[in-house]
Design a protein around this motif. Structure first.
Motif, short mmCIF file in Angstrom:
data_model
loop_
_atom_site.label_atom_id
_atom_site.label_comp_id
_atom_site.label_asym_id
_atom_site.label_seq_id
_atom_site.Cartn_x
_atom_site.Cartn_y
_atom_site.Cartn_z
N PRO A 199 29.46 -37.24 -49.67
CA PRO A 199 30.86 -37.21 -50.12
C PRO A 199 30.97 -37.49 -51.62
CG PRO A 199 30.42 -39.30 -49.04
CD PRO A 199 29.12 -38.52 -49.01
N VAL A 200 30.19 -36.79 -52.40
CA VAL A 200 30.26 -36.90 -53.86
C VAL A 200 31.12 -35.73 -54.35
CG1 VAL A 200 28.93 -36.77 -56.02
CG2 VAL A 200 27.99 -37.96 -54.04
N GLY A 201 32.02 -35.99 -55.29
CA GLY A 201 32.93 -34.93 -55.75
C GLY A 201 33.74 -34.42 -54.57
N ASP A 202 33.64 -33.12 -54.32
CA ASP A 202 34.36 -32.50 -53.21
C ASP A 202 33.42 -32.25 -52.03
OD1 ASP A 202 36.59 -31.31 -51.99
OD2 ASP A 202 36.09 -29.33 -52.76
N GLY A 203 32.31 -32.98 -52.03
CA GLY A 203 31.31 -32.82 -50.99
C GLY A 203 30.21 -31.89 -51.46
N ILE A 204 28.97 -32.36 -51.38
CA ILE A 204 27.83 -31.50 -51.73
C ILE A 204 26.81 -31.61 -50.60
CG2 ILE A 204 26.85 -33.35 -53.21
CD1 ILE A 204 25.51 -31.08 -54.86
N THR A 205 26.34 -30.45 -50.15
CA THR A 205 25.31 -30.45 -49.10
C THR A 205 23.98 -30.06 -49.73
OG1 THR A 205 26.93 -29.86 -47.43
CG2 THR A 205 24.62 -29.52 -46.86
N LEU A 206 23.04 -31.00 -49.64
CA LEU A 206 21.69 -30.74 -50.16
C LEU A 206 20.84 -30.18 -49.04
CD1 LEU A 206 21.09 -34.05 -52.17
CD2 LEU A 206 22.03 -31.88 -52.99
N CYS A 207 20.13 -29.09 -49.34
CA CYS A 207 19.27 -28.46 -48.35
C CYS A 207 17.85 -28.43 -48.91
CB CYS A 207 19.70 -27.01 -48.11
SG CYS A 207 21.45 -26.85 -47.71
N ARG A 208 16.96 -29.10 -48.24
CA ARG A 208 15.55 -29.10 -48.67
C ARG A 208 14.79 -28.11 -47.81
NH1 ARG A 208 11.20 -31.98 -46.85
NH2 ARG A 208 9.52 -32.20 -48.36
N ARG A 209 14.22 -27.11 -48.46
CA ARG A 209 13.50 -26.08 -47.68
C ARG A 209 12.22 -26.66 -47.11
NH1 ARG A 209 10.79 -20.31 -49.60
NH2 ARG A 209 9.98 -19.84 -47.53
N ILE A 210 12.04 -26.49 -45.79
CA ILE A 210 10.83 -27.03 -45.17
C ILE A 210 9.92 -25.94 -44.60
CG2 ILE A 210 11.66 -29.36 -44.67
CD1 ILE A 210 12.46 -28.44 -41.88
#
Ligand code: SAM
Ligand code: CA
Length: 247
Positions: free
Chosen positions: A235-246
């Protein structure tokens, strides 16, 4: 009583000043974060760009200062060198990235609007980091298609920040998953979409918020179900989704 009213008014105007960028319940708490931890450490160039952007009519689009600080920390933690940004506007997140990367770091930056980028460009040049940026004017999707076709860009990006047309995020994801390296990170911005992701169907939403909401909801579901990535929605800013490629 009078004091109470005044302090409430103060809070409202101060929150407007920072562009309604926080989903935190208390404006005072958000202001506390900015004043205690963000503004005192904000590089001079970023402050200058933030102030220029604040005068622009579309300033609601800018990345907030706390999110800029977050991106900078993240890029350093993952030792990012080769990066991409889709959606530049006046360049606040771009400058945060350029400052965080090593001297030989690279950012492929794309936006359909060059005029806004040029508003921030003198500040980026003055900060001595413009050489890291390869700006391409135009829609991002054809550039991504070209890179996929080319073949030599597969698995080459350490970090990709997506902050543009929300109705294309899933189209971007289909391509970016090949371009980001295994262990690299894609950050999708605005994934809480002004809090509207939990608004009841009849809630009075601004037209553009309502229009893009379904795309954001669809993206969030798709990311959560994608076995090729690990995710973390913040919930930083307007919401950021981090995706780590596995894989
Ligand atoms: N990251 C920016 C910042 O820190 O200020 C904010 C980006 S703003 C929210 C979204 C940007 O996406 C706009 O500047 C808009 O011109 C750009 N955009 C919209 N559609 C696009 C597309 N198809 N390809 C590339 N950029 C696009
Ligand atoms: Ca954004």
């Amino acid at each position: 009583m009078a004091e109470n009213v005044e302090s409430k008014e103060n809070q409202v105007s101060r929150h407007q000043e920072v562009g309604h960028k926080s989903l935190l319940q208390s404006d005072a708490l958000y202001q506390y974060i900015l004043e205690t931890s963000v503004y005192p450490r904000e590089p001079e160039a970023m402050k200058e760009l933030r102030e220029i952007t604040a005068k622009h009519p579309w300033n609601i689009m800018t990345t907030s200062a706390d999110e800029g600080q977050f991106l900078s920390m993240l890029l350093k933690l993952i030792n990012a060198r080769n990066t991409m940004e889709i959606g530049v506007y006046t360049g606040y997140s771009l400058l945060a990235t350029a400052l965080a990367l090593p001297e030989d770091g690279k950012i492929l930056a794309m936006d359909i609007n060059k005029e806004n980028y040029e508003l921030g460009l003198p500040v980026i040049q003055k900060a001595g980091v413009a050489h890291k940026i390869d700006f391409r004017e135009g829609p991002a999707l054809p550039v991504l298609d070209q890179m996929i076709q080319d073949g030599k860009y597969h698995g080459t990006f350490d970090f990709i920040f997506v902050d543009a047309d929300k109705d294309n995020y899933l189209n971007y994801h289909k391509r970016l998953i090949d371009l980001v390296k295994i262990g690299g990170v894609i950050g999708y911005d605005n994934t809480l979409w002004n809090g509207s992701v939990v608004a009841p169907p009849d809630a009075p939403l601004r037209k553009y918020v309502r229009y893009y909401r379904d795309f954001v909801l669809e993206l969030n579901k798709a990311l959560a179900a994608d076995p090729r990535i690990e995710i973390c929605q913040l919930p930083v800013g307007d919401g950021i989704t981090l995706c780590r490629r596995i894989s």
